[in-house]
Write a protein that holds these residues in place. Structure first.
Motif, PDB file in Angstrom:
ATOM      1  N   SER A 169      29.612  19.802 -40.186  1.00  0.00           N
ATOM      2  CA  SER A 169      28.756  18.696 -39.589  1.00  0.00           C
ATOM      3  C   SER A 169      28.226  17.367 -40.533  1.00  0.00           C
ATOM      4  CB  SER A 169      26.824  19.461 -38.880  1.00  0.00           C
ATOM      5  OG  SER A 169      26.257  18.773 -39.260  1.00  0.00           O
ATOM      6  N   ASP A 170      28.243  16.756 -40.781  1.00  0.00           N
ATOM      7  CA  ASP A 170      27.670  15.485 -42.146  1.00  0.00           C
ATOM      8  C   ASP A 170      26.407  14.465 -42.017  1.00  0.00           C
ATOM      9  OD1 ASP A 170      28.457  13.447 -40.381  1.00  0.00           O
ATOM     10  OD2 ASP A 170      29.693  12.706 -42.159  1.00  0.00           O
ATOM     11  N   ASP A 175      22.313  19.077 -37.695  1.00  0.00           N
ATOM     12  CA  ASP A 175      22.307  20.231 -38.519  1.00  0.00           C
ATOM     13  C   ASP A 175      21.612  21.633 -37.428  1.00  0.00           C
ATOM     14  OD1 ASP A 175      23.820  19.935 -40.733  1.00  0.00           O
ATOM     15  OD2 ASP A 175      21.221  19.648 -41.770  1.00  0.00           O
ATOM     16  N   VAL A 191      27.738  19.340 -44.832  1.00  0.00           N
ATOM     17  CA  VAL A 191      28.756  18.511 -45.672  1.00  0.00           C
ATOM     18  C   VAL A 191      27.533  17.758 -46.152  1.00  0.00           C
ATOM     19  CG1 VAL A 191      30.353  16.308 -46.518  1.00  0.00           C
ATOM     20  CG2 VAL A 191      30.667  18.706 -45.246  1.00  0.00           C
ATOM     21  N   GLN A 192      26.911  17.488 -47.656  1.00  0.00           N
ATOM     22  CA  GLN A 192      26.232  16.433 -47.808  1.00  0.00           C
ATOM     23  C   GLN A 192      26.866  14.827 -48.341  1.00  0.00           C
ATOM     24  OE1 GLN A 192      22.963  17.801 -50.189  1.00  0.00           O
ATOM     25  NE2 GLN A 192      22.488  20.019 -49.126  1.00  0.00           N
ATOM     26  N   HIS A 193      26.299  14.543 -49.040  1.00  0.00           N
ATOM     27  CA  HIS A 193      27.196  12.890 -49.202  1.00  0.00           C
ATOM     28  C   HIS A 193      26.206  11.987 -49.400  1.00  0.00           C
ATOM     29  CE1 HIS A 193      26.444  10.978 -45.074  1.00  0.00           C
ATOM     30  NE2 HIS A 193      27.416  11.783 -44.563  1.00  0.00           N
TER      31      HIS A 193
END
Length: 251
Positions: A169-170, A175, A191-193
């Motif tokens: 999950s991005d 979430d 995923v943190q972007h």
């Protein structure tokens, strides 16, 4: 992406039964009987429609096949849209959006199958952020009511995702659904972007990341873009655990 990878859209999945029937293409015409049509200058295949002098509709035909993409229905009192109808490339209505009077704040968003039956209704607060208050899914045999968009996504995940899967999950609005879904042996990866703390106060976590921080122990893996992001996140997790274990938090 390899050809073996399948792309599944939640809404396409929920209306997948329509694939059992072949639907002919509907070609919408620009002209409408009883209406005066005026082409919008500077915009390709875009038109305004007047009836008895009153501005009623705004249409755009800019699908790749030049078919109708959407119709905006205009309020005679303000010339602002009160409803939008969106069409797929085959010419079938697939979504209606209703707006709060004199604003672009959504009140309802209804999804349609090619046979004309509604299958999802998203209800909104009517605020500028278009906050979803609840979702209704109309199945053939049952109607499901969800108190939040997250509950709806969780329901969809449990229908789509198979046991023993790895799920990435991005998107922060997914979430909660990912963490709470009840599918066996699913590896959950977040995923943190982007920056997860507030720019004006780096000691504060942005609201979109709050749930992920509070329930980070339920995520199997976290992916970061940089070592610095990873180290900063670990500091927030340590602070969070310290607060939870403090006498004030336990009392």
């Amino acid at each position: 992406m390899p050809k073996s990878v399948d792309f599944i859209n939640i809404y396409d999945f929920l209306k997948s039964d329509q694939k059992k029937k072949k639907y002919p293409i509907i070609n919408h015409k620009t002209e409408m009987q009883g209406y005066t049509v005026h082409k919008v200058e500077g915009k390709k295949r875009t038109y305004r429609y007047f009836k008895d002098g009153v501005y009623e509709m705004y249409k755009r035909f800019n699908h790749p096949n030049k078919n109708l993409k959407f119709i905006d229905y205009m309020s005679p009192n303000s010339s602002k849209r009160i409803k939008r109808e969106e069409f797929d490339q085959e010419g079938y209505l697939h979504r209606k959006i209703y707006y709060k009077q004199n604003t672009l704040n959504k009140t309802q968003e209804i999804m349609f199958k090619k046979d004309g039956n509604a299958y999802v209704n998203r209800l909104f607060k009517g605020d500028p952020n278009n906050t979803v208050t609840s979702v209704v899914y109309f199945d053939k045999d049952e109607t499901y009511f969800f108190d939040s968009e997250s509950d709806f996504y969780k329901f969809c995940f449990e229908k789509i995702i198979q046991p023993n899967s790895q799920v990435i999950s991005d998107a922060r609005n997914l979430d909660q659904a990912l963490i709470e879904m009840n599918t066996d042996n699913v590896k959950k990866i977040a995923v943190q972007h982007s920056t997860f703390h507030k720019l004006e106060d780096t000691s504060e976590v942005r609201g979109a990341y709050r749930y992920l921080l509070d329930y980070s122990k339920h995520i199997d893996y976290m992916v970061f873009l940089t070592e610095g992001q990873k180290e900063n996140w670990e500091k927030f997790v340590i602070i969070q655990l310290t607060l939870l274990q403090s006498p004030t938090a336990l009392s």
